[in-house]
Structure formats: structure tokens, C-alpha cells
Design an enzyme around this catalytic site. Structure first.
Site, mmCIF file in Angstrom:
data_model
loop_
_atom_site.group_PDB
_atom_site.id
_atom_site.type_symbol
_atom_site.label_atom_id
_atom_site.label_comp_id
_atom_site.label_asym_id
_atom_site.label_seq_id
_atom_site.Cartn_x
_atom_site.Cartn_y
_atom_site.Cartn_z
ATOM 1 N N HIS A 1 0.857 -1.194 0.000
ATOM 2 C CA HIS A 1 0.000 0.000 0.000
ATOM 3 C C HIS A 1 0.889 1.238 0.000
ATOM 4 O O HIS A 1 1.271 1.760 1.034
ATOM 5 C CB HIS A 1 -0.918 -0.045 1.242
ATOM 6 C CG HIS A 1 -1.914 1.064 1.310
ATOM 7 N ND1 HIS A 1 -3.038 1.010 2.114
ATOM 8 C CD2 HIS A 1 -1.971 2.268 0.697
ATOM 9 C CE1 HIS A 1 -3.743 2.113 1.992
ATOM 10 N NE2 HIS A 1 -3.105 2.913 1.134
ATOM 11 N N HIS B 1 -9.623 0.861 -0.986
ATOM 12 C CA HIS B 1 -9.564 1.566 0.292
ATOM 13 C C HIS B 1 -10.966 1.515 0.900
ATOM 14 O O HIS B 1 -11.955 1.835 0.223
ATOM 15 C CB HIS B 1 -9.195 3.032 0.083
ATOM 16 C CG HIS B 1 -7.740 3.287 -0.187
ATOM 17 N ND1 HIS B 1 -7.046 2.681 -1.185
ATOM 18 C CD2 HIS B 1 -6.858 4.111 0.447
ATOM 19 C CE1 HIS B 1 -5.792 3.120 -1.176
ATOM 20 N NE2 HIS B 1 -5.644 3.991 -0.187
ATOM 21 N N GLU C 1 -11.185 3.517 6.278
ATOM 22 C CA GLU C 1 -10.120 4.425 6.735
ATOM 23 C C GLU C 1 -10.832 5.550 7.491
ATOM 24 O O GLU C 1 -10.772 5.624 8.709
ATOM 25 C CB GLU C 1 -9.329 4.960 5.530
ATOM 26 C CG GLU C 1 -8.260 5.988 5.894
ATOM 27 C CD GLU C 1 -7.584 6.631 4.662
ATOM 28 O OE1 GLU C 1 -8.147 6.559 3.544
ATOM 29 O OE2 GLU C 1 -6.494 7.225 4.841
ATOM 30 N N ASP D 1 1.748 4.092 2.717
ATOM 31 C CA ASP D 1 0.683 4.917 2.125
ATOM 32 C C ASP D 1 1.265 6.056 1.276
ATOM 33 O O ASP D 1 1.371 5.901 0.054
ATOM 34 C CB ASP D 1 -0.249 5.452 3.218
ATOM 35 C CG ASP D 1 -1.648 5.775 2.709
ATOM 36 O OD1 ASP D 1 -1.965 5.439 1.548
ATOM 37 O OD2 ASP D 1 -2.447 6.348 3.478
ATOM 38 N N ASP D 2 1.622 7.167 1.910
ATOM 39 C CA ASP D 2 2.149 8.346 1.196
ATOM 40 C C ASP D 2 3.368 8.859 1.962
ATOM 41 O O ASP D 2 3.302 9.865 2.676
ATOM 42 C CB ASP D 2 1.076 9.428 1.113
ATOM 43 C CG ASP D 2 -0.166 8.931 0.401
ATOM 44 O OD1 ASP D 2 -0.141 8.831 -0.839
ATOM 45 O OD2 ASP D 2 -1.158 8.597 1.093
ATOM 46 N N HIS E 1 1.152 4.767 -2.531
ATOM 47 C CA HIS E 1 0.714 5.558 -3.697
ATOM 48 C C HIS E 1 1.965 6.224 -4.247
ATOM 49 O O HIS E 1 2.629 6.973 -3.518
ATOM 50 C CB HIS E 1 -0.298 6.616 -3.281
ATOM 51 C CG HIS E 1 -1.518 6.052 -2.623
ATOM 52 N ND1 HIS E 1 -2.690 5.834 -3.312
ATOM 53 C CD2 HIS E 1 -1.749 5.639 -1.345
ATOM 54 C CE1 HIS E 1 -3.592 5.337 -2.481
ATOM 55 N NE2 HIS E 1 -3.057 5.197 -1.285
HETATM 56 N N1 ADE Z 1 -4.768 8.589 -1.941
HETATM 57 C C1 ADE Z 1 -3.514 8.671 -1.456
HETATM 58 N N2 ADE Z 1 -3.498 8.347 -0.161
HETATM 59 C C2 ADE Z 1 -4.770 8.032 0.190
HETATM 60 C C3 ADE Z 1 -5.397 7.604 1.378
HETATM 61 N N3 ADE Z 1 -4.717 7.423 2.510
HETATM 62 N N4 ADE Z 1 -6.727 7.391 1.358
HETATM 63 C C4 ADE Z 1 -7.423 7.573 0.246
HETATM 64 N N5 ADE Z 1 -6.875 7.974 -0.903
HETATM 65 C C5 ADE Z 1 -5.549 8.198 -0.937
HETATM 66 ZN ZN ZN Z 2 -3.821 4.717 0.547
#
Ligand code: ADE
Ligand code: ZN
Length: 357
Positions: free
Chosen positions: A32, A212, A215, A293-294, A34
Site C-alpha cells: 500500500h 480503500h 479508513e 501509504d504516502d 501511492h
Molecule cells: N490517496 C492517497 N493516499 C490516500 C489515502 N490514505 N486514502 C485515500 N486515498 C488516498
Molecule cells: Zn492509501
């Protein structure tokens, strides 16, 4: 001197520094991530200059200072703005390469990488430039580091079903360059049901399906992702605990959750890392994995996620580390023979560290 009662020490308990070193050293997969979320502020400035684009921030420091998020949407607004500097195939290569170099250094043996084509095609960037740049970086990472990297195309759930179908059509000539589809962006108010028909088509094409859910959205969205999209993995999914029957179902069916601790803390899904429900998810027998994630936005790549969540939750020990790493391979879409080879490497690292598994 008083005689102290003998204390039995678990073979899985170890000093924090040793545990952190083991977390960094153990082989793992990332499921996971992006790729647009791996865009570091320094690269944003470099690409803006290369492409002759103005930026709303005077400096890298000013941009980084803007990363004070209050919820998912406040993050997404900046994430989409940052992605605006990505224009050419070379830009996408450079972005993916910067992630893959770091991943290889962190003992990531396999990565399944999300990309958001709609973010780019909406600005007039050809789909082909996006996927070709990413794919070249994946291929080079395998050649140079032996790192296996695959792409998963994500649909933006704040856009329409029709736009998702149009994106799928654009993607089909490049079908051999991605292994599956996902669903991301603003969760609240955009239930999985909105994309049931697109995902049915994707499944018919033989693509893997993830989404997703849970969350910021409710547990009901997790159930919808399973029932209406056919999701094989749930990204985040931490709110599943609000429905005990759903937790049992996820555990019984061994549906993996790709959990992202630093993301959840930065986006206030949990008030602090210490309040994260990762131990409860593991105790419930769920196939949990740890992911970044990011990473450029949330303060750390994969190893930092591991080290920080273990530091915040002292009940997590070496046995949990092994379970999470092993889950990451078993929850991947990689062939069984690759999974077995990676797990043998994981076992060897734990044996060398003297930790029974
Ligand atoms: N796009 C990038 N990160 C995300 C996240 N945590 N939740 C939903 N969309 C995303
Ligand atoms: Zn994500």
C-alpha cells in the site's frame, strides 16, 4: 540484598534498539504505497523548474510546513496539488525510481504500487506517459536490485463511474503493465457501490481487485468492498472493528488489511500512534500488513512505520514483527514460488538473530 523472584523472559522480548534493528533488517513486501505520495518536496521543486511550472510555495521548507493535516481531505488537496508537477514520462520514471531505491535499501523485496492516472490525464498528460515511466522504473529496479515491483491502477472515487470506465478503456492497451485495480481518494460519501459495475468488468478482465475502505468511512464500506467489488484485500480497513461480525468474516476468509500507521496518525484516524488498533487487529487473527501509504507526506517510508509503531506500542514484540513481514508476502499477488523464496529469506534473518518463529 532481597532475593528477587525469577522472571521468565519471553524469547521474543528484546531491547528496543535490537528490535528496531531487526525491523529494519527483515525482508518485507510493501502493498500500500501511492507513487504520487512518494513525491518529496525537493523533487516537486526540481520537476516544477524542469517543466517551467509556477508553485504556490516559496521554498521546500514552506511546502513541508504546509503538511499539517486535519483529515483525509486536507491531505488530498495538497497531494493533488503536488502531483501537478508530473508531466512527462521521465518525471514518472524519476518519481518511481526515487521510491524504489529507498525501498530496496529498506529490505523491501516486493512492492505493489498504486498510481492514480486520472490525476494526470485530467491535466492533459497522456496515460501512456504515466504508465511507461512507472513501468520502466519497475523493470530497472528488478534488474538492479532484484526488487520485484508491480503496478495497481487506482480509480478516484470522488469522480464518476463513467470517468472510471473511460480510464479503464484508456488503460486496456497497457493491460500487461498492471496487475490489478484499486479505489482511493475521498472516502466519505463515495461508497464502493458507486463502482460495482466498473469492478465487475475489471474482474472479468482477470485483474486483481483491492479497495480503500474503513479508513475514514464506516465498517459498512468494508463489507461493500467485499460484496460489491470483490475486493481481495482491504486498504486500511481499521474501522472494521466497529462491526465484530465483519472482523470474524475478514479473519475467517483471510482477507488482508494493508494498514498504514503513520498515515492514520497524521490524518487523525487515531489521535496518536499509541492509540492505534494494530494490536487489536492482530489479536483478532486478521492478516494485517504494515505499509507507508504516502511516505513523502506522512513522515516516513516503510521501515519508519515499523519502528515507530513498535516503539509506540510496547506490547508488540519480535513475534509480531515476523508475523507482519510474513503476512506482507502471503498477502501479495506474487506467485507462490516467489512468496516461498522470500519467506525462506525472512526465516533466515530471524534464525540468525536467534529469534524463534
Ligand atoms: N490517496 C492517497 N493516499 C490516500 C489515502 N490514505 N486514502 C485515500 N486515498 C488516498
Ligand atoms: Zn492509501
Amino acid at each position: 540484598m532481597p532475593i528477587m523472584p525469577a522472571r521468565s523472559v519471553s524469547p521474543h522480548a528484546m531491547p528496543a534498539e535490537r528490535l528496531a534493528a531487526l525491523l529494519r533488517r527483515m525482508p518485507k513486501a510493501e502493498l500500500h504505497i501511492h507513487i504520487e505520495g512518494a513525491l518529496e518536496p525537493e523533487l516537486i521543486f526540481r520537476l516544477a523548474e524542469r517543466n517551467g511550472l509556477p508553485l504556490a510555495w516559496p521554498s521546500v521548507e514552506a511546502l513541508r510546513a504546509a503538511y499539517a493535516f486535519t483529515d483525509l481531505q486536507s491531505f488530498l488537496d495538497l497531494y493533488y496539488a503536488g502531483a501537478g508537477v508530473l508531466r512527462t514520462e521521465q518525471d514518472f520514471f524519476d518519481l518511481a525510481w526515487s521510491y524504489l531505491e529507498r525501498a530496496a535499501a529498506e529490505q523491501v523485496l516486493h512492492a505493489e504500487i498504486f498510481f492514480d492516472p486520472q490525476t494526470h490525464t485530467a491535466r492533459g498528460v497522456p496515460f501512456e506517459a504515466v504508465i511507461t515511466g512507472l513501468e520502466h522504473a519497475c523493470r530497472r529496479a528488478h534488474a538492479e536490485f532484484g526488487l520485484s515491483a508491480r503496478l495497481i491502477l487506482c480509480f478516484l472515487r470522488h469522480l464518476s463511474e463513467e470517468e472510471a470506465f473511460a480510464t479503464l478503456e484508456q488503460a486496456l492497451p497497457h493491460r500487461h503493465h498492471f496487475i490489478g485495480v484499486g479505489l482511493d481518494s475521498s472516502e466519505r460519501g463515495h461508497p464502493p457501490a458507486k463502482f460495482a459495475r466498473v469492478f465487475a468488468r475489471c474482474r472479468a478482465l482477470g485483474l486483481h481487485v483491492v479497495a480503500h475502505a474503513g479508513e475514514e468511512g464506516p465498517a459498512a464500506y468494508v463489507a461493500e468492498a467485499l460484496d460489491l467489488l470483490g475486493a481481495e484485500r482491504i486498504d486500511h480497513g481499521v474501522r472494521c472493528v466497529e462491526d465484530p461480525a465483519l472482523v470474524q468474516r475478514l479473519a475467517r476468509a483471510r482477507v488482508p488489511l494493508t494498514v498504514c500507521p503513520l498515515s492514520n496518525a497524521r490524518l487523525r484516524v487515531f489521535p496518536t500512534l499509541a492509540a492505534h488498533n494494530l494490536p487489536a487487529l492482530l489479536d483478532a487473527g486478521l492478516v494485517v500488513t504494515v505499509n507507508s501509504d504516502d511516505p513523502a507526506y506522512f513522515g516516513g517510508y516503510l521501515n519508519r512505520n515499523f519502528v515507530e509503531i513498535f516503539a509506540a506500542l510496547p506490547q508488540l514484540d519480535a513475534r509480531h514483527a515476523y508475523r507482519l513481514a510474513r503476512n506482507s508476502f502471503e498477502a501479495s499477488f506474487a506467485p507462490a514460488a516467489d512468496q516461498a523464496r522470500w519467506i525462506a529469506r525472512l526465516d533466515a534473518v530471524f534464525a540468525e538473530a536467534g529469534v524463534p518463529v
